[in-house]
Design a protein around this motif. Structure first.
Motif, PDB file in Angstrom:
ATOM      1  N   PHE A 186      45.501  35.882  12.175  1.00 13.78           N
ATOM      2  CA  PHE A 186      44.949  35.443  10.897  1.00 13.78           C
ATOM      3  C   PHE A 186      45.639  34.170  10.405  1.00 13.78           C
ATOM      4  O   PHE A 186      45.014  33.292   9.835  1.00 13.78           O
ATOM      5  CB  PHE A 186      45.082  36.570   9.863  1.00 13.78           C
ATOM      6  N   LEU A 187      46.951  34.092  10.633  1.00 12.09           N
ATOM      7  CA  LEU A 187      47.736  32.933  10.200  1.00 12.09           C
ATOM      8  C   LEU A 187      47.661  31.855  11.277  1.00 12.09           C
ATOM      9  O   LEU A 187      48.299  31.962  12.310  1.00 12.09           O
ATOM     10  CB  LEU A 187      49.195  33.326   9.954  1.00 12.09           C
ATOM     11  N   GLU A 188      46.884  30.819  11.043  1.00 12.55           N
ATOM     12  CA  GLU A 188      46.658  29.805  12.062  1.00 12.55           C
ATOM     13  C   GLU A 188      47.817  28.824  12.203  1.00 12.55           C
ATOM     14  O   GLU A 188      48.116  28.351  13.281  1.00 12.55           O
ATOM     15  CB  GLU A 188      45.368  29.053  11.760  1.00 12.55           C
ATOM     16  N   ASP A 189      48.463  28.514  11.118  1.00 11.64           N
ATOM     17  CA  ASP A 189      49.522  27.516  11.112  1.00 11.64           C
ATOM     18  C   ASP A 189      50.857  28.155  11.485  1.00 11.64           C
ATOM     19  O   ASP A 189      51.206  29.213  10.961  1.00 11.64           O
ATOM     20  CB  ASP A 189      49.590  26.889   9.700  1.00 11.64           C
ATOM     21  N   TRP A 190      51.612  27.498  12.377  1.00  7.55           N
ATOM     22  CA  TRP A 190      52.884  28.087  12.796  1.00  7.55           C
ATOM     23  C   TRP A 190      53.859  28.232  11.630  1.00  7.55           C
ATOM     24  O   TRP A 190      54.609  29.193  11.557  1.00  7.55           O
ATOM     25  CB  TRP A 190      53.536  27.295  13.923  1.00  7.55           C
ATOM     26  N   GLU A 191      53.861  27.308  10.689  1.00  6.35           N
ATOM     27  CA  GLU A 191      54.768  27.423   9.545  1.00  6.35           C
ATOM     28  C   GLU A 191      54.479  28.693   8.748  1.00  6.35           C
ATOM     29  O   GLU A 191      55.408  29.345   8.261  1.00  6.35           O
ATOM     30  CB  GLU A 191      54.688  26.182   8.662  1.00  6.35           C
ATOM     31  N   ASP A 192      53.202  29.056   8.621  1.00  4.79           N
ATOM     32  CA  ASP A 192      52.853  30.306   7.940  1.00  4.79           C
ATOM     33  C   ASP A 192      53.348  31.507   8.741  1.00  4.79           C
ATOM     34  O   ASP A 192      53.826  32.489   8.173  1.00  4.79           O
ATOM     35  CB  ASP A 192      51.335  30.412   7.740  1.00  4.79           C
TER      36      ASP A 192
ATOM     37  N   TYR B  72      55.922  31.501  10.774  1.00  2.00           N
ATOM     38  CA  TYR B  72      57.377  31.477  10.639  1.00  2.00           C
ATOM     39  C   TYR B  72      57.791  32.143   9.326  1.00  2.00           C
ATOM     40  O   TYR B  72      58.683  32.991   9.303  1.00  2.00           O
ATOM     41  CB  TYR B  72      57.828  30.008  10.682  1.00  2.00           C
ATOM     42  N   ARG B  73      57.096  31.773   8.246  1.00  2.00           N
ATOM     43  CA  ARG B  73      57.379  32.381   6.941  1.00  2.00           C
ATOM     44  C   ARG B  73      57.100  33.889   6.985  1.00  2.00           C
ATOM     45  O   ARG B  73      57.833  34.671   6.378  1.00  2.00           O
ATOM     46  CB  ARG B  73      56.548  31.723   5.843  1.00  2.00           C
ATOM     47  N   HIS B  74      56.059  34.283   7.701  1.00  2.00           N
ATOM     48  CA  HIS B  74      55.723  35.704   7.806  1.00  2.00           C
ATOM     49  C   HIS B  74      56.842  36.474   8.517  1.00  2.00           C
ATOM     50  O   HIS B  74      57.218  37.566   8.089  1.00  2.00           O
ATOM     51  CB  HIS B  74      54.387  35.890   8.533  1.00  2.00           C
ATOM     52  N   VAL B  75      57.383  35.895   9.584  1.00  2.00           N
ATOM     53  CA  VAL B  75      58.506  36.528  10.298  1.00  2.00           C
ATOM     54  C   VAL B  75      59.694  36.689   9.358  1.00  2.00           C
ATOM     55  O   VAL B  75      60.330  37.752   9.307  1.00  2.00           O
ATOM     56  CB  VAL B  75      58.891  35.725  11.563  1.00  2.00           C
TER      57      VAL B  75
ATOM     58  N   SER C 191      71.138  40.512  10.678  1.00  2.00           N
ATOM     59  CA  SER C 191      71.604  39.198  11.111  1.00  2.00           C
ATOM     60  C   SER C 191      71.920  38.374   9.879  1.00  2.00           C
ATOM     61  O   SER C 191      71.347  38.590   8.807  1.00  2.00           O
ATOM     62  CB  SER C 191      70.545  38.488  11.943  1.00  2.00           C
ATOM     63  N   ASP C 192      72.805  37.393  10.071  1.00  2.00           N
ATOM     64  CA  ASP C 192      73.124  36.484   8.976  1.00  2.00           C
ATOM     65  C   ASP C 192      72.140  35.322   8.906  1.00  2.00           C
ATOM     66  O   ASP C 192      72.214  34.504   7.997  1.00  2.00           O
ATOM     67  CB  ASP C 192      74.565  35.982   9.096  1.00  2.00           C
ATOM     68  N   ALA C 193      71.198  35.236   9.849  1.00  2.00           N
ATOM     69  CA  ALA C 193      70.177  34.189   9.848  1.00  2.00           C
ATOM     70  C   ALA C 193      68.828  34.802   9.488  1.00  2.00           C
ATOM     71  O   ALA C 193      68.433  35.817  10.068  1.00  2.00           O
ATOM     72  CB  ALA C 193      70.104  33.526  11.217  1.00  2.00           C
ATOM     73  N   MET C 194      68.126  34.189   8.552  1.00  2.00           N
ATOM     74  CA  MET C 194      66.862  34.748   8.052  1.00  2.00           C
ATOM     75  C   MET C 194      65.823  34.915   9.160  1.00  2.00           C
ATOM     76  O   MET C 194      65.167  35.938   9.250  1.00  2.00           O
ATOM     77  CB  MET C 194      66.300  33.851   6.958  1.00  2.00           C
ATOM     78  N   ILE C 195      65.658  33.893  10.011  1.00  2.00           N
ATOM     79  CA  ILE C 195      64.640  33.991  11.054  1.00  2.00           C
ATOM     80  C   ILE C 195      65.017  35.062  12.076  1.00  2.00           C
ATOM     81  O   ILE C 195      64.153  35.788  12.568  1.00  2.00           O
ATOM     82  CB  ILE C 195      64.364  32.618  11.735  1.00  2.00           C
ATOM     83  N   VAL C 196      66.295  35.199  12.381  1.00  2.00           N
ATOM     84  CA  VAL C 196      66.728  36.213  13.339  1.00  2.00           C
ATOM     85  C   VAL C 196      66.521  37.607  12.752  1.00  2.00           C
ATOM     86  O   VAL C 196      66.108  38.530  13.449  1.00  2.00           O
ATOM     87  CB  VAL C 196      68.191  35.986  13.774  1.00  2.00           C
TER      88      VAL C 196
END
Length: 136
Positions: free
Chosen positions: A15-21, A23-26, A71-76
């Motif tokens: 549903f989320l076409e843009d990678w930035e979206d 990334y934010r979802h993760v 994790s101390d990193a948001m994306i991780v």
């Protein structure tokens, strides 16, 4: 072999076409995950090979595998949430059979993660597989 929770993430990514979206979802998935108790952040639960601090605490109950992580990193932290969706609730004997690379490729993660993050993701998958193999 993916769990329903993981399939939900796959659907969200479609549903989320843009990678930035995506990334934010993760990151949002990671924020929604309960924190790991400080008492569980010990050398035995720390994952080596990650650029950031990562702890995985596996739980095997009634033959089912699950784990909590931090994790101390948001994306991780978000990647841990994705792995939890992939593995949590599976019979422990099925965990090593999950083709994590193939399943995660459905999300296109490797195309957008740095080499260090990809290595860390592989290290987390290895830890999960090793723990499950010990208890299968």
């Amino acid at each position: 072999m993916a769990t329903l929770a993981f399939e939900d993430i796959v659907e969200d990514f479609e549903f989320l076409e843009d990678w930035e979206d995506r990334y934010r979802h993760v990151i949002e998935l990671g924020k929604a995950m309960p924190p790991l108790a400080d008492a569980l952040k010990v050398p035995a639960t720390k994952v080596d090979g990650c650029a950031s601090q990562v702890w995985l605490h596996p739980v095997i109950e009634d033959g089912a595998f699950s784990f909590d992580g931090e994790s101390d990193a948001m994306i991780v932290r978000g990647l841990i949430a994705v792995l939890r969706a992939l593995y949590n609730g599976l019979p422990v004997a099925q965990v090593p059979a999950v083709d994590a690379g193939r399943e995660l490729a459905r999300l296109g993660l490797h195309d957008h993660l740095s080499a260090q993050r990809s290595n860390g993701l592989r290290a987390m998958v290895e830890r999960i597989r090793d723990v499950a193999s010990e208890h299968a």
